[in-house]
Design a protein around this motif. Structure first.
Motif, PDB file in Angstrom:
ATOM      1  N   ILE A   7       0.847  -1.181   0.000  1.00 10.93           N
ATOM      2  CA  ILE A   7       0.000   0.000   0.000  1.00 10.93           C
ATOM      3  C   ILE A   7       0.883   1.231   0.000  1.00 10.93           C
ATOM      4  CG2 ILE A   7      -1.748   1.287   1.281  1.00 10.93           C
ATOM      5  CD1 ILE A   7      -2.659  -1.370   2.465  1.00 10.93           C
ATOM      6  N   PRO A   8       0.683   2.167  -0.922  1.00  8.53           N
ATOM      7  CA  PRO A   8       1.524   3.363  -0.964  1.00  8.53           C
ATOM      8  C   PRO A   8       1.292   4.224   0.268  1.00  8.53           C
ATOM      9  CG  PRO A   8      -0.295   3.545  -2.514  1.00  8.53           C
ATOM     10  CD  PRO A   8      -0.305   2.147  -2.017  1.00  8.53           C
ATOM     11  N   PRO A   9       2.331   4.831   0.770  1.00  5.19           N
ATOM     12  CA  PRO A   9       2.227   5.638   1.993  1.00  5.19           C
ATOM     13  C   PRO A   9       1.583   7.000   1.730  1.00  5.19           C
ATOM     14  CG  PRO A   9       4.450   5.745   1.178  1.00  5.19           C
ATOM     15  CD  PRO A   9       3.717   4.787   0.265  1.00  5.19           C
ATOM     16  N   LEU A  10       0.316   6.998   1.313  1.00  2.00           N
ATOM     17  CA  LEU A  10      -0.424   8.235   1.074  1.00  2.00           C
ATOM     18  C   LEU A  10      -1.720   8.189   1.875  1.00  2.00           C
ATOM     19  CD1 LEU A  10      -0.086   8.747  -2.793  1.00  2.00           C
ATOM     20  CD2 LEU A  10       0.976  10.122  -1.020  1.00  2.00           C
ATOM     21  N   SER A  11      -1.935   9.169   2.714  1.00  2.00           N
ATOM     22  CA  SER A  11      -3.168   9.224   3.494  1.00  2.00           C
ATOM     23  C   SER A  11      -4.296   9.783   2.628  1.00  2.00           C
ATOM     24  CB  SER A  11      -2.981  10.110   4.728  1.00  2.00           C
ATOM     25  OG  SER A  11      -2.809  11.465   4.337  1.00  2.00           O
ATOM     26  N   ILE A  12      -5.526   9.662   3.136  1.00  2.00           N
ATOM     27  CA  ILE A  12      -6.682  10.214   2.439  1.00  2.00           C
ATOM     28  C   ILE A  12      -6.532  11.718   2.269  1.00  2.00           C
ATOM     29  CG2 ILE A  12      -9.173  10.626   2.618  1.00  2.00           C
ATOM     30  CD1 ILE A  12      -9.400   7.916   4.003  1.00  2.00           C
ATOM     31  N   ASP A  13      -6.021  12.361   3.320  1.00  2.00           N
ATOM     32  CA  ASP A  13      -5.862  13.815   3.256  1.00  2.00           C
ATOM     33  C   ASP A  13      -4.811  14.224   2.228  1.00  2.00           C
ATOM     34  OD1 ASP A  13      -7.636  14.820   5.488  1.00  2.00           O
ATOM     35  OD2 ASP A  13      -6.426  13.368   6.569  1.00  2.00           O
ATOM     36  N   GLU A  14      -3.726  13.452   2.124  1.00  2.00           N
ATOM     37  CA  GLU A  14      -2.692  13.755   1.135  1.00  2.00           C
ATOM     38  C   GLU A  14      -3.239  13.600  -0.282  1.00  2.00           C
ATOM     39  OE1 GLU A  14       1.401  12.496   3.486  1.00  2.00           O
ATOM     40  OE2 GLU A  14       0.167  10.935   2.573  1.00  2.00           O
ATOM     41  N   ILE A  15      -4.059  12.583  -0.476  1.00  2.00           N
ATOM     42  CA  ILE A  15      -4.669  12.375  -1.794  1.00  2.00           C
ATOM     43  C   ILE A  15      -5.644  13.494  -2.112  1.00  2.00           C
ATOM     44  CG2 ILE A  15      -6.216  10.870  -3.108  1.00  2.00           C
ATOM     45  CD1 ILE A  15      -4.895   8.495  -1.666  1.00  2.00           C
ATOM     46  N   SER A  16      -6.424  13.916  -1.094  1.00  2.00           N
ATOM     47  CA  SER A  16      -7.381  15.019  -1.295  1.00  2.00           C
ATOM     48  C   SER A  16      -6.654  16.295  -1.698  1.00  2.00           C
ATOM     49  CB  SER A  16      -8.186  15.258  -0.017  1.00  2.00           C
ATOM     50  OG  SER A  16      -8.952  14.119   0.306  1.00  2.00           O
ATOM     51  N   ILE A  17      -5.532  16.572  -1.031  1.00  2.00           N
ATOM     52  CA  ILE A  17      -4.737  17.763  -1.367  1.00  2.00           C
ATOM     53  C   ILE A  17      -4.178  17.638  -2.778  1.00  2.00           C
ATOM     54  CG2 ILE A  17      -2.637  19.035  -0.802  1.00  2.00           C
ATOM     55  CD1 ILE A  17      -3.166  18.328   2.143  1.00  2.00           C
ATOM     56  N   LEU A  18      -3.743  16.441  -3.136  1.00  2.00           N
ATOM     57  CA  LEU A  18      -3.155  16.196  -4.453  1.00  2.00           C
ATOM     58  C   LEU A  18      -4.134  16.538  -5.570  1.00  2.00           C
ATOM     59  CD1 LEU A  18      -0.615  15.039  -5.887  1.00  2.00           C
ATOM     60  CD2 LEU A  18      -1.728  12.795  -5.793  1.00  2.00           C
ATOM     61  N   PHE A  19      -5.442  16.239  -5.330  1.00  2.00           N
ATOM     62  CA  PHE A  19      -6.452  16.477  -6.368  1.00  2.00           C
ATOM     63  C   PHE A  19      -7.382  17.632  -6.019  1.00  2.00           C
ATOM     64  CE2 PHE A  19      -5.233  12.052  -7.133  1.00  2.00           C
ATOM     65  CZ  PHE A  19      -4.973  12.098  -8.492  1.00  2.00           C
ATOM     66  N   PHE A  20      -6.897  18.536  -5.181  1.00  2.00           N
ATOM     67  CA  PHE A  20      -7.718  19.675  -4.772  1.00  2.00           C
ATOM     68  C   PHE A  20      -8.074  20.554  -5.968  1.00  2.00           C
ATOM     69  CE2 PHE A  20      -8.187  24.034  -3.097  1.00  2.00           C
ATOM     70  CZ  PHE A  20      -9.275  23.815  -2.269  1.00  2.00           C
ATOM     71  N   ASN A  21      -7.087  20.844  -6.811  1.00  2.00           N
ATOM     72  CA  ASN A  21      -7.323  21.666  -8.000  1.00  2.00           C
ATOM     73  C   ASN A  21      -6.892  20.927  -9.270  1.00  2.00           C
ATOM     74  OD1 ASN A  21      -8.428  24.085  -6.910  1.00  2.00           O
ATOM     75  ND2 ASN A  21      -6.417  24.626  -6.106  1.00  2.00           N
ATOM     76  N   ARG A  22      -6.983  19.620  -9.238  1.00  2.00           N
ATOM     77  CA  ARG A  22      -6.514  18.828 -10.374  1.00  2.00           C
ATOM     78  C   ARG A  22      -7.508  17.714 -10.666  1.00  2.00           C
ATOM     79  NH1 ARG A  22      -1.798  16.916  -8.409  1.00  2.00           N
ATOM     80  NH2 ARG A  22      -0.442  18.436  -9.414  1.00  2.00           N
ATOM     81  N   GLN A  23      -7.776  17.473 -11.948  1.00  2.00           N
ATOM     82  CA  GLN A  23      -8.659  16.378 -12.341  1.00  2.00           C
ATOM     83  C   GLN A  23      -7.951  15.363 -13.233  1.00  2.00           C
ATOM     84  OE1 GLN A  23     -12.448  17.565 -13.911  1.00  2.00           O
ATOM     85  NE2 GLN A  23     -13.010  18.746 -12.098  1.00  2.00           N
ATOM     86  N   ASN A  24      -6.707  15.630 -13.549  1.00  3.79           N
ATOM     87  CA  ASN A  24      -5.949  14.720 -14.409  1.00  3.79           C
ATOM     88  C   ASN A  24      -5.170  13.712 -13.574  1.00  3.79           C
ATOM     89  OD1 ASN A  24      -6.741  16.102 -16.778  1.00  3.79           O
ATOM     90  ND2 ASN A  24      -5.136  17.630 -16.434  1.00  3.79           N
ATOM     91  N   PRO A  25      -4.944  12.514 -14.109  1.00  5.28           N
ATOM     92  CA  PRO A  25      -4.155  11.506 -13.388  1.00  5.28           C
ATOM     93  C   PRO A  25      -2.702  11.950 -13.232  1.00  5.28           C
ATOM     94  CG  PRO A  25      -4.574  10.786 -15.636  1.00  5.28           C
ATOM     95  CD  PRO A  25      -5.408  12.017 -15.426  1.00  5.28           C
ATOM     96  N   VAL A  26      -2.012  11.389 -12.246  1.00  6.29           N
ATOM     97  CA  VAL A  26      -0.623  11.767 -11.996  1.00  6.29           C
ATOM     98  C   VAL A  26       0.221  10.531 -11.725  1.00  6.29           C
ATOM     99  CG1 VAL A  26      -1.184  14.046 -11.075  1.00  6.29           C
ATOM    100  CG2 VAL A  26      -1.052  12.098  -9.531  1.00  6.29           C
ATOM    101  N   TYR A  27       1.502  10.666 -11.973  1.00  3.16           N
ATOM    102  CA  TYR A  27       2.494   9.676 -11.580  1.00  3.16           C
ATOM    103  C   TYR A  27       3.215  10.224 -10.351  1.00  3.16           C
ATOM    104  CZ  TYR A  27       1.997   7.398 -16.154  1.00  3.16           C
ATOM    105  OH  TYR A  27       1.518   6.749 -17.260  1.00  3.16           O
ATOM    106  N   ILE A  28       3.446   9.369  -9.357  1.00  2.02           N
ATOM    107  CA  ILE A  28       4.247   9.812  -8.220  1.00  2.02           C
ATOM    108  C   ILE A  28       5.299   8.752  -7.917  1.00  2.02           C
ATOM    109  CG2 ILE A  28       2.352  11.152  -7.203  1.00  2.02           C
ATOM    110  CD1 ILE A  28       2.203   8.934  -5.033  1.00  2.02           C
TER     111      ILE A  28
END
Length: 347
Positions: A7-28
């Motif tokens: 499981i990647p070390p990303l919390s729900i809040d981190e994911i929410s921030i990641l897509f706060f102003n973004r709708q496109n997929p991302v690579y991390i």
């Protein structure tokens, strides 16, 4: 990669921030002794972010795999939108039932429905109202309210309650097995921790007002009204957080008072103390410190870092400027009230 399925070390809040102003997929890329690459595809319905698909990459995605992920995301978005609609229907029905409780008339049907919802209808009860103060998009607001309700349910899983969202508010009715003060205190602390954690994570500002606890269904209205007044007090103060109705104290008598009238009263008291050179000079500060020190000249002088004779001189000037006497009970009550409002209402 040794652990491609971890499981990647990303919390729900981190994911929410990641897509706060973004709708496109991302690579991390995440480094944990070695680098792991993930492809994160958001699940979005219009403007509402439901979640995302997280794919651990062992190699670059093919064109067919990208299409499969996009189609799967669309299917999930539709399914989650359906669940979202069902939740809204549940909230509406629960709101209607709660309204019936507020207008309580002895009814076996109301009592039976309460038991079905998980309430102990013959117990101590109290109401908490949560409010999201700032929002722009109504669809996003709905998602935020759903998330808040979910957090409350998760954190208070063992508590007998009904909780639902309606517009920008969440209503929580709790039934207690006993009126033990420690039990009520522990629940209040849990609610406080939920709100502090929410506000700490940069979510929309959240306020909550808690009514007093009373026995019986017929007193739910009283607790509900108190929770609403406590919430109004925080809104007037323009600050996030939680407050119990009992903590408002004297200020409860001014909740329905217009802020302009309070400010006018304060100006009448304090404006004679303002010098021509500087607004809010040392006389106003001296008066506030003096009343805050319970009219102890020694304590006030220490707090102001002045000689006690200087304090007496200032107090004399204050009496002359206000045409009042500190030895007059009615005058002192007026001064104490003005200083209290000055400190608490920030007028």
């Amino acid at each position: 990669m040794d652990k491609p399925d971890q499981i990647p070390p990303l919390s729900i809040d981190e994911i929410s921030i990641l897509f706060f102003n973004r709708q496109n997929p991302v690579y991390i890329d995440v480094y944990d002794q070695q680098t792991y690459r993930y492809f994160i595809y958001p699940i979005i319905n219009r403007t509402v972010f439901f979640g995302c698909l997280i794919i651990t990459l062992l190699r670059p995605l093919s064109h067919l795999e990208r299409i499969t992920i996009e189609q799967g995301s669309s299917t999930l978005a539709l399914e989650l939108a359906k669940q979202h609609t069902l939740t809204e229907v549940y909230y509406q029905k629960t709101h209607e039932y709660f309204t019936e409780l507020l207008e309580y008339r002895e009814s076996e049907l109301i009592l039976t429905k309460g038991k079905e919802l998980g309430l102990n209808m013959n117990s101590i009860m109290f109401v908490t109202l949560f409010k999201i103060s700032s929002y722009q998009d109504l669809q996003v607001l709905e998602a935020i309210i759903h998330r808040l309700v979910s957090i409350i349910k998760q954190q208070m899983a063992r508590t007998e309650k009904i909780v639902y969202g309606f517009h920008n508010k969440v209503t929580l009715l709790i039934s207690l097995s006993s009126s033990d003060s420690d039990h009520i205190s522990s629940i209040t602390k849990l609610l406080d921790s939920i709100i502090k954690e929410w506000n700490r994570k940069d979510g929309p500002p959240l306020n909550a007002g808690i009514g007093n606890s009373y026995y019986g269904v017929e007193n739910i209205r009283k607790s509900y009204d108190e929770a609403g007044k406590a919430l109004s007090y925080l809104t007037e103060q323009n600050r996030p957080g939680m407050i119990r109705y009992g903590e408002i104290g004297l200020n409860r008598f001014f909740l329905n008072q217009k802020s302009e009238e309070i400010e006018r009263f304060l100006n009448e008291i304090f404006s004679p103390l303002w010098s021509h050179k500087a607004k809010k000079n040392e006389l106003e500060k001296t008066l506030l410190v003096y009343t805050d020190s319970n009219r102890s000249a020694i304590q006030a002088a220490e707090k102001l870092h002045i000689h006690i004779n200087t304090l007496y001189q200032r107090l004399k000037k204050i009496e002359e400027a206000l045409n009042l006497s500190f030895n007059n009970t009615e005058d002192m009550l007026k001064i104490e009230l003005a200083c209290h409002l000055k400190r608490t209402f920030n007028a």
